[in-house]
Scaffold this motif. Structure first.
Motif, PDB file in Angstrom:
ATOM      1  N   PRO A   1       0.588  -1.083   0.026  1.00  9.61           N
ATOM      2  CA  PRO A   1      -0.005   0.111   0.059  1.00  9.61           C
ATOM      3  C   PRO A   1       0.918   1.355   0.041  1.00  9.61           C
ATOM      4  CG  PRO A   1      -0.544  -1.457   1.836  1.00  9.61           C
ATOM      5  CD  PRO A   1       0.676  -2.034   1.183  1.00  9.61           C
ATOM      6  N   ALA A   2       0.368   2.377  -0.414  1.00  6.43           N
ATOM      7  CA  ALA A   2       1.190   3.547  -0.643  1.00  6.43           C
ATOM      8  C   ALA A   2       1.523   4.183   0.767  1.00  6.43           C
ATOM      9  CB  ALA A   2       0.411   4.714  -1.560  1.00  6.43           C
ATOM     10  N   ALA A   3       0.569   3.970   1.597  1.00  9.06           N
ATOM     11  CA  ALA A   3       1.026   4.390   3.092  1.00  9.06           C
ATOM     12  C   ALA A   3       1.878   3.460   3.557  1.00  9.06           C
ATOM     13  CB  ALA A   3      -0.363   4.278   3.763  1.00  9.06           C
ATOM     14  N   MET A   4       2.521   2.342   3.316  1.00  2.42           N
ATOM     15  CA  MET A   4       3.374   1.500   3.906  1.00  2.42           C
ATOM     16  C   MET A   4       4.906   2.146   3.608  1.00  2.42           C
ATOM     17  SD  MET A   4       3.989  -2.600   3.955  1.00  2.42           S
ATOM     18  CE  MET A   4       2.610  -2.629   4.511  1.00  2.42           C
ATOM     19  N   ASP A   5       5.542   2.289   4.756  1.00  2.98           N
ATOM     20  CA  ASP A   5       6.976   2.789   4.659  1.00  2.98           C
ATOM     21  C   ASP A   5       7.749   1.376   4.443  1.00  2.98           C
ATOM     22  OD1 ASP A   5       9.389   4.077   4.833  1.00  2.98           O
ATOM     23  OD2 ASP A   5       9.057   4.664   7.040  1.00  2.98           O
ATOM     24  N   ALA A   6       8.308   1.423   3.452  1.00  3.88           N
ATOM     25  CA  ALA A   6       9.218   0.263   2.975  1.00  3.88           C
ATOM     26  C   ALA A   6      10.683   0.636   2.553  1.00  3.88           C
ATOM     27  CB  ALA A   6       8.788  -0.467   1.872  1.00  3.88           C
ATOM     28  N   HIS A   7      11.415  -0.169   3.058  1.00  3.39           N
ATOM     29  CA  HIS A   7      12.969   0.065   2.990  1.00  3.39           C
ATOM     30  C   HIS A   7      13.759  -1.209   2.314  1.00  3.39           C
ATOM     31  CE1 HIS A   7      13.271   4.158   5.006  1.00  3.39           C
ATOM     32  NE2 HIS A   7      12.107   3.436   5.549  1.00  3.39           N
ATOM     33  N   GLY A   8      14.878  -1.171   1.559  1.00  2.19           N
ATOM     34  CA  GLY A   8      15.652  -2.105   1.155  1.00  2.19           C
ATOM     35  C   GLY A   8      17.119  -1.736   1.090  1.00  2.19           C
ATOM     36  N   VAL A   9      17.707  -2.642   1.730  1.00  2.11           N
ATOM     37  CA  VAL A   9      19.323  -2.403   1.786  1.00  2.11           C
ATOM     38  C   VAL A   9      20.127  -3.687   0.980  1.00  2.11           C
ATOM     39  CG1 VAL A   9      19.285  -1.335   3.846  1.00  2.11           C
ATOM     40  CG2 VAL A   9      19.681  -4.107   3.642  1.00  2.11           C
TER      41      VAL A   9
ATOM     42  N   ALA B   1       7.284   5.212  -5.030  1.00  2.00           N
ATOM     43  CA  ALA B   1       7.725   6.266  -4.096  1.00  2.00           C
ATOM     44  C   ALA B   1       7.866   5.876  -2.657  1.00  2.00           C
ATOM     45  CB  ALA B   1       7.186   7.559  -4.233  1.00  2.00           C
ATOM     46  N   ASN B   2       7.377   4.924  -2.127  1.00  2.00           N
ATOM     47  CA  ASN B   2       7.119   4.648  -0.804  1.00  2.00           C
ATOM     48  C   ASN B   2       8.362   3.549  -0.478  1.00  2.00           C
ATOM     49  OD1 ASN B   2       5.783   2.637  -2.304  1.00  2.00           O
ATOM     50  ND2 ASN B   2       4.754   1.793  -0.490  1.00  2.00           N
ATOM     51  N   ILE B   3       9.022   3.093  -1.267  1.00  3.61           N
ATOM     52  CA  ILE B   3      10.186   2.222  -1.308  1.00  3.61           C
ATOM     53  C   ILE B   3      11.455   3.126  -1.372  1.00  3.61           C
ATOM     54  CG2 ILE B   3      11.500   0.162  -2.103  1.00  3.61           C
ATOM     55  CD1 ILE B   3       9.081  -0.662  -3.362  1.00  3.61           C
ATOM     56  N   ALA B   4      12.278   2.907  -0.265  1.00  5.94           N
ATOM     57  CA  ALA B   4      13.570   3.620  -0.240  1.00  5.94           C
ATOM     58  C   ALA B   4      14.796   2.657  -0.114  1.00  5.94           C
ATOM     59  CB  ALA B   4      13.671   4.526   1.089  1.00  5.94           C
ATOM     60  N   PHE B   5      15.617   3.165  -0.792  1.00  2.00           N
ATOM     61  CA  PHE B   5      17.077   2.222  -0.950  1.00  2.00           C
ATOM     62  C   PHE B   5      18.057   2.867  -0.131  1.00  2.00           C
ATOM     63  CE2 PHE B   5      14.187   1.280  -4.539  1.00  2.00           C
ATOM     64  CZ  PHE B   5      14.124  -0.232  -4.345  1.00  2.00           C
ATOM     65  N   ALA B   6      18.982   1.857   0.362  1.00  2.00           N
ATOM     66  CA  ALA B   6      20.136   2.317   1.006  1.00  2.00           C
ATOM     67  C   ALA B   6      21.304   1.275   0.803  1.00  2.00           C
ATOM     68  CB  ALA B   6      20.028   2.626   2.435  1.00  2.00           C
ATOM     69  N   ARG B   7      22.550   1.646   0.387  1.00  2.00           N
ATOM     70  CA  ARG B   7      23.596   0.893   0.135  1.00  2.00           C
ATOM     71  C   ARG B   7      24.362   0.545   1.477  1.00  2.00           C
ATOM     72  NH1 ARG B   7      29.078   0.231  -0.871  1.00  2.00           N
ATOM     73  NH2 ARG B   7      29.622  -1.192  -2.531  1.00  2.00           N
ATOM     74  N   ALA B   8      24.137  -0.757   2.169  1.00  2.00           N
ATOM     75  CA  ALA B   8      24.727  -1.386   3.387  1.00  2.00           C
ATOM     76  C   ALA B   8      24.731  -2.941   3.481  1.00  2.00           C
ATOM     77  CB  ALA B   8      23.791  -0.663   4.467  1.00  2.00           C
ATOM     78  N   PRO B   9      25.617  -3.413   4.194  1.00  2.00           N
ATOM     79  CA  PRO B   9      25.624  -4.639   4.253  1.00  2.00           C
ATOM     80  C   PRO B   9      24.452  -5.216   5.458  1.00  2.00           C
ATOM     81  CG  PRO B   9      27.277  -3.830   5.404  1.00  2.00           C
ATOM     82  CD  PRO B   9      26.802  -2.816   4.802  1.00  2.00           C
ATOM     83  N   GLY B  10      24.042  -6.596   5.258  1.00  2.00           N
ATOM     84  CA  GLY B  10      23.086  -6.962   6.259  1.00  2.00           C
ATOM     85  C   GLY B  10      23.672  -6.899   7.852  1.00  2.00           C
ATOM     86  N   GLU B  11      24.958  -6.942   7.899  1.00  2.00           N
ATOM     87  CA  GLU B  11      25.483  -6.960   9.003  1.00  2.00           C
ATOM     88  C   GLU B  11      25.721  -5.819   9.743  1.00  2.00           C
ATOM     89  OE1 GLU B  11      27.701  -9.887   6.331  1.00  2.00           O
ATOM     90  OE2 GLU B  11      26.805  -8.176   6.088  1.00  2.00           O
ATOM     91  N   THR B  12      25.609  -4.419   9.036  1.00  2.24           N
ATOM     92  CA  THR B  12      25.375  -3.090   9.706  1.00  2.24           C
ATOM     93  C   THR B  12      24.428  -2.367   9.065  1.00  2.24           C
ATOM     94  OG1 THR B  12      27.803  -3.251   9.817  1.00  2.24           O
ATOM     95  CG2 THR B  12      26.891  -1.235  10.162  1.00  2.24           C
ATOM     96  N   LEU B  13      23.101  -2.466   9.643  1.00  2.92           N
ATOM     97  CA  LEU B  13      21.872  -1.819   9.000  1.00  2.92           C
ATOM     98  C   LEU B  13      21.760  -0.504   9.749  1.00  2.92           C
ATOM     99  CD1 LEU B  13      19.574  -4.811   9.780  1.00  2.92           C
ATOM    100  CD2 LEU B  13      20.682  -4.179   7.470  1.00  2.92           C
ATOM    101  N   PRO B  14      21.687   0.590   8.597  1.00  2.41           N
ATOM    102  CA  PRO B  14      21.711   1.932   8.947  1.00  2.41           C
ATOM    103  C   PRO B  14      20.307   2.536   9.605  1.00  2.41           C
ATOM    104  CG  PRO B  14      21.493   1.765   6.639  1.00  2.41           C
ATOM    105  CD  PRO B  14      21.661   0.342   7.173  1.00  2.41           C
TER     106      PRO B  14
END
Length: 215
Positions: A53-61, A77-90
């Motif tokens: 849903p558009a109201a959900m705040d979704a993130h992927g690393v 637009a509600n999916i944000a991405f970040a470059r990071a390893p799974g061992e150190t989540l930002p």
């Protein structure tokens, strides 16, 4: 010639979007979920296929910036991405209702990655992992023998040793800067407990899935 990383993620997007494919599997979002994180997201194919849903705040690393760039061009637009390893989540502790990872954990330092996933879950938040069972390694060995791929057989030997150490003693090691294991339900239950998670379900049919909840 093997596919490039970007081609691999594009194929994974097609698999995620086409439910009739044998490789298709997606997590089921828990009721009331508002913030979700995909660890090892590639180009965000699983998040996009979930049709959030558009109201959900979704993130992927992910560590692959090229895949993340491709995802940013096509994701909602509600999916944000970040470059990071799974061992150190930002992300701050307790930030997410639901964290999942689709076949990325086998390539991580699990003694760091699983506690990190638990850290960013709120109390009673849920974790979903798609893993590699030992039969995945057995199939790879058979294929390498048939194709006479000596280097891959050596790597399979490393995977077998690393996996046995993790299953028996909960320890693992990298080789030439890379990691890989296959997992067992027993070993992963112990890993969940060490991270403050309670295992709620183990599925070992067509796929190997572990589900847990943060205590």
């Amino acid at each position: 010639m093997p596919p490039s990383e970007l081609e691999y993620h594009a194929l994974e997007l097609r698999i995620a979007l086409e439910s009739e494919r044998s490789e298709h599997i997606l997590p089921e979002l828990p009721a009331g979920c508002r913030r979700v994180l995909d660890v090892g997201c590639g180009m965000g194919q699983s998040l996009m296929a979930l049709r959030l849903p558009a109201a959900m705040d979704a993130h992927g690393v992910d560590v692959d910036e090229e895949a993340l760039g491709a995802g940013r061009r096509i994701a909602p637009a509600n999916i944000a991405f970040a470059r990071a390893p799974g061992e150190t989540l930002p992300y701050r502790s307790g930030a997410f209702d639901f964290v999942f990872s689709r076949v990325a954990v086998p390539y991580m330092a699990m003694n760091a990655a699983i506690p990190e996933m638990a850290r960013v879950l709120r109390p009673r938040g849920q974790l979903w992992l798609l893993l590699h069972a030992p039969n995945v390694l057995a199939e790879r060995v058979r294929d390498s023998l048939a194709r006479r791929k000596a280097k891959d057989l050596v790597w399979c030997g490393y995977i077998a040793l690393n996996s046995a150490l993790y299953h028996l003693a909960g320890v693992e090691f990298a080789l030439r800067g890379k990691r890989e294991t296959v997992q067992t339900a027993r070993g992963m239950r112990r890993a969940f407990r060490r991270a403050g998670l309670r295992c709620t379900e183990v599925e070992q049919n067509r796929f190997f899935v572990m589900r847990g909840v943060k205590e």
